[in-house]
Design an enzyme around this catalytic site. Structure first.
Site, short mmCIF file in Angstrom:
data_model
loop_
_atom_site.label_atom_id
_atom_site.label_comp_id
_atom_site.label_asym_id
_atom_site.label_seq_id
_atom_site.Cartn_x
_atom_site.Cartn_y
_atom_site.Cartn_z
N SER A 95 0.80 -1.22 0.00
CA SER A 95 0.00 0.00 0.00
C SER A 95 0.84 1.28 0.00
CB SER A 95 -0.97 -0.04 1.19
OG SER A 95 -1.76 1.10 1.25
N ASP A 102 -2.05 6.49 -3.42
CA ASP A 102 -0.96 5.84 -2.70
C ASP A 102 -0.45 4.68 -3.58
OD1 ASP A 102 -3.18 4.18 -2.39
OD2 ASP A 102 -2.47 3.40 -0.48
N ASP A 144 -0.97 1.57 -3.86
CA ASP A 144 -1.86 0.56 -4.47
C ASP A 144 -3.20 1.17 -4.88
OD1 ASP A 144 -2.85 0.87 -1.90
OD2 ASP A 144 -3.31 -1.25 -1.64
N ASP A 146 -5.76 2.65 -3.58
CA ASP A 146 -7.07 2.62 -2.93
C ASP A 146 -7.36 3.96 -2.25
OD1 ASP A 146 -5.24 2.20 -0.91
OD2 ASP A 146 -6.22 0.41 -0.08
#
Ligand code: MG
Length: 455
Positions: free
Chosen positions: A97, A241, A243, A245
């Site tokens: 992440s 960010d 990843d 999300d």
């Protein structure tokens, strides 16, 4: 028994804490948990170690009789949406992440696309430590990893199905997208183009070493992006960010707008779009009290929870809430899916701008203005967290409008709020406070620091 899962999956420094050996054993435990013949989708973000760990995860899953599909590199919400909509029993995502570049991690998602519940994490840990693996007979290993190549198109189409494409297209918006050199670059620009936007990207090439900025969008890491947004005079900027999300927005004045502010606007918009949904939003105590101040005007109730997106996602699903979010830019829009989704948030923000026929700066200016000040106090030997919380409560509860003690101490006053909370990962007490003017916020934080230190 040891603990593997943190607040969101298993994370560690690649090849040091998160080793190939650990990941293999973890994959065997995950596969054993889902059971023989389960269909599991595996995917990853751009990080170094991603290719190595993906192959190890897939091998480990195959070895315990699971049917494995490779979804390739994609945004975490794209993979979660694929698990939910393409008939999978679960998914494993190799991602860390927003963590710094040397990290990687393993996230496990259930059939509904949401990160597995705590009880299920415990079951996987149990299998991991006891090594009760469902080891396959040699003949089952005739199975091979299959390709799943619909992840990104399925995701982009899913997002587009929830917004009024024509209404947004008519506006010919100019947008700047900053995917942090990671997987957001594979889907968010496609969403923007389908919505008729003129698209600019910064940090838009995939690079496992994150050469341009850290994977976490912060005021600091987005300075350059905000400058570029201002220079290009875009209608809206969005930064993800590692990843994708999370979505942190930059408005048409080039101002970085923090996630609880954008989520407040999006929650209002969700209530207009879904008049039959439960008029409640779920957010962590670390969000600003402006959320409640603004949404109460529209009779939307705010339920405060512990910090941690996984618990928020499950609560949103269980309570059929309008939306859920964290202040860091993770916004969940349930008609699409119950998890944080950066590109969905972006499409909704464009739709809100188009619907209200105002600029993004005007939208954000509708929110009350607060000044945020943050600090931390190191926990020294002899400092007891519960006693600190007690001191804070004794000092402030009589003058408070509302006191919330589910995770640290949050006090909401007439024109200020603060949160004093022990960090989940470090031996520190975090203090954050907001007030309507800067000096009040600073004075409050200084005073809180003394109370926390017992001076
Ligand atoms: Mg993330």
């Amino acid at each position: 028994m040891g603990k593997l899962f943190g607040t969101d999956g298993v994370r560690g420094i690649t090849n040091k804490e998160l080793t190939p050996e650990l990941v293999l054993r973890l994959a065997k435990a995950i596969g054993t948990f889902f059971g023989k013949g389960a269909k599991i989708l595996v995917g990853r973000d751009v990080r170094a170690g991603g290719d190595m760990f993906t192959k190890i995860v897939e091998a480990g899953l195959l070895s315990v009789n699971v049917e494995v599909f490779d979804g390739g590199m994609a945004a975490t919400p794209a993979l979660q949406y694929a698990v939910k909509t393409l008939g999978y029993d679960g998914g494993v995502i190799v991602t860390a992440s927003h963590n710094p570049a040397p990290y990687n991690g393993i996230k496990v998602v259930d059939k509904d696309g949401i990160e597995i519940r705590r009880e299920k994490e415990n079951e996987i840990e149990d299998i991991f430590f006891s090594e009760r693996f469902n080891t396959a007979e040699w003949s089952s290993l005739a199975n091979e990893v299959k390709k799943e190549d619909r992840v990104i198109s399925n995701y982009v189409n899913g997002i587009l199905s929830h917004v009024d494409i024509e209404k947004i297209r008519k506006k010919n918006y100019r947008v700047l997208i900053d995917p942090a050199n990671s997987v957001g670059t594979l889907s968010t620009p496609l969403v923007a183009r389908a919505l008729g936007c003129k698209v600019y990207t910064i940090n838009g090439n995939l690079d496992p070493l994150f050469p341009a900025r850290e994977p976490e969008p912060t005021f600091d890491s987005l300075k350059e992006t905000a400058e570029v947004a201002k220079t290009l005079k875009v209608d809206l900027g969005v930064a993800h960010d590692g990843d994708a999300d999370r979505a942190i927005f930059i408005d048409s004045e080039g101002r970085v707008q923090w996630g609880d502010r954008s989520a407040t606007l999006l929650s209002y918009w969700a209530s207009v779009k879904n008049p039959k949904a439960n008029k409640k939003v779920i957010t962590a105590v670390s969000s600003s009290s402006l959320v409640e101040e603004y949404l109460s005007k529209y009779s939307i109730e705010v339920e405060w929870t512990k910090v941690g997106s996984v618990d928020i996602a499950h609560k949103v699903a269980d309570e059929n809430a309008l939306a859920g979010f964290e202040e860091n830019g993770g916004f969940m829009y349930p008609p699409h899916q119950y998890v944080r989704d950066g590109a969905m948030s972006f499409a909704l923000m464009l739709e809100l701008m188009a619907n209200e026929n105002v600029s993004s700066a005007e939208l954000f200016d509708r929110l009350p203005k607060y000044y945020l000040v943050k600090t931390k106090v190191n926990l020294k030997p002899g400092m007891v967290v519960e006693e600190i919380y007690k001191r804070v409560l004794e000092t402030y509860s009589s003058s408070a409008v509302k006191v919330i003690t589910i995770d640290g101490v949050k006090v909401i006053g007439k024109d200020y709020w603060f949160l004093v909370r022990k960090s989940g990962t470090e031996p520190i007490i975090r203090i954050m406070a907001e007030a309507k003017d800067e000096s009040t916020a600073n004075n409050l934080v200084n005073e809180l620091k003394r109370v926390v230190e017992g001076k």
